[in-house]
Scaffold this motif. Structure first.
Motif, mmCIF file in Angstrom:
data_model
loop_
_atom_site.group_PDB
_atom_site.id
_atom_site.type_symbol
_atom_site.label_atom_id
_atom_site.label_comp_id
_atom_site.label_asym_id
_atom_site.label_seq_id
_atom_site.Cartn_x
_atom_site.Cartn_y
_atom_site.Cartn_z
ATOM 1 N N GLY A 48 -56.085 -5.345 4.370
ATOM 2 C CA GLY A 48 -55.829 -4.935 2.997
ATOM 3 C C GLY A 48 -56.926 -5.363 2.047
ATOM 4 O O GLY A 48 -57.955 -5.914 2.444
ATOM 5 N N GLN A 49 -56.694 -5.099 0.779
ATOM 6 C CA GLN A 49 -57.686 -5.370 -0.256
ATOM 7 C C GLN A 49 -57.293 -6.617 -1.034
ATOM 8 O O GLN A 49 -56.454 -6.568 -1.912
ATOM 9 C CB GLN A 49 -57.785 -4.168 -1.195
ATOM 10 C CG GLN A 49 -58.185 -2.906 -0.481
ATOM 11 C CD GLN A 49 -58.147 -1.703 -1.402
ATOM 12 O OE1 GLN A 49 -57.636 -1.745 -2.502
ATOM 13 N NE2 GLN A 49 -58.717 -0.602 -0.937
ATOM 14 N N TRP A 50 -57.907 -7.728 -0.690
ATOM 15 C CA TRP A 50 -57.642 -8.986 -1.383
ATOM 16 C C TRP A 50 -58.892 -9.855 -1.348
ATOM 17 O O TRP A 50 -59.789 -9.625 -0.562
ATOM 18 C CB TRP A 50 -56.440 -9.719 -0.788
ATOM 19 C CG TRP A 50 -56.533 -9.969 0.693
ATOM 20 C CD1 TRP A 50 -56.236 -9.085 1.679
ATOM 21 C CD2 TRP A 50 -56.973 -11.151 1.343
ATOM 22 N NE1 TRP A 50 -56.463 -9.652 2.905
ATOM 23 C CE2 TRP A 50 -56.905 -10.927 2.728
ATOM 24 C CE3 TRP A 50 -57.406 -12.381 0.889
ATOM 25 C CZ2 TRP A 50 -57.268 -11.883 3.659
ATOM 26 C CZ3 TRP A 50 -57.757 -13.336 1.822
ATOM 27 C CH2 TRP A 50 -57.679 -13.081 3.187
ATOM 28 N N GLY A 51 -58.928 -10.811 -2.214
ATOM 29 C CA GLY A 51 -60.073 -11.702 -2.294
ATOM 30 C C GLY A 51 -61.123 -11.170 -3.249
ATOM 31 O O GLY A 51 -60.963 -10.120 -3.857
ATOM 32 N N PRO A 52 -62.216 -11.894 -3.365
ATOM 33 C CA PRO A 52 -63.273 -11.469 -4.286
ATOM 34 C C PRO A 52 -63.963 -10.191 -3.811
ATOM 35 O O PRO A 52 -64.048 -9.933 -2.614
ATOM 36 C CB PRO A 52 -64.253 -12.647 -4.292
ATOM 37 C CG PRO A 52 -63.950 -13.415 -3.062
ATOM 38 C CD PRO A 52 -62.520 -13.152 -2.717
ATOM 39 N N VAL A 53 -64.418 -9.394 -4.765
ATOM 40 C CA VAL A 53 -65.097 -8.130 -4.468
ATOM 41 C C VAL A 53 -66.562 -8.262 -4.851
ATOM 42 O O VAL A 53 -66.892 -8.747 -5.917
ATOM 43 C CB VAL A 53 -64.460 -6.969 -5.268
ATOM 44 C CG1 VAL A 53 -65.184 -5.664 -4.974
ATOM 45 C CG2 VAL A 53 -62.993 -6.845 -4.972
ATOM 46 N N MET A 54 -67.435 -7.813 -3.939
ATOM 47 C CA MET A 54 -68.865 -7.799 -4.230
ATOM 48 C C MET A 54 -69.469 -6.568 -3.569
ATOM 49 O O MET A 54 -69.299 -6.369 -2.366
ATOM 50 C CB MET A 54 -69.534 -9.069 -3.705
ATOM 51 C CG MET A 54 -71.005 -9.166 -4.063
ATOM 52 S SD MET A 54 -71.765 -10.658 -3.447
ATOM 53 C CE MET A 54 -71.097 -11.854 -4.577
#
Length: 89
Positions: A48-54
């Protein structure tokens, strides 16, 4: 510019994953970029989509996906080498 940024982040993710696993992916820098990008896709798909995005990548799932991908590729490459050596004997 976004595409170049994705290549850079993918390469860094693949490089860090290879450092964590202690295994190199075939292809050097290009292999690291491919492992990072495919690992990011795989990790985001599974975790899934979690945590910091870079650079459009969710870093934690992308790193986990790249680690899993490198382990699978190194296992397959090792088993292929073993099968090739046994066929030559």
């Amino acid at each position: 510019m976004g595409f170049i940024w994705s290549l850079i982040i993918g390469g860094i993710l693949g490089w860090v994953a290879s450092l964590i696993t202690g295994r190199d992916i075939p292809g050097g820098v290009f292999g690291n970029i491919i492992a990072g990008i495919i690992g990011a896709w795989l990790g985001t798909l599974l975790l899934g989509q979690w945590g910091p995005v870079m650079g459009g990548f969710y870093i934690v799932p992308a790193l986990i996906g790249a680690i899993v991908l490198i382990l699978v590729v190194s296992f397959v490459m090792r088993s292929m080498r073993r099968n090739t050596k046994s066929a030559e004997s």
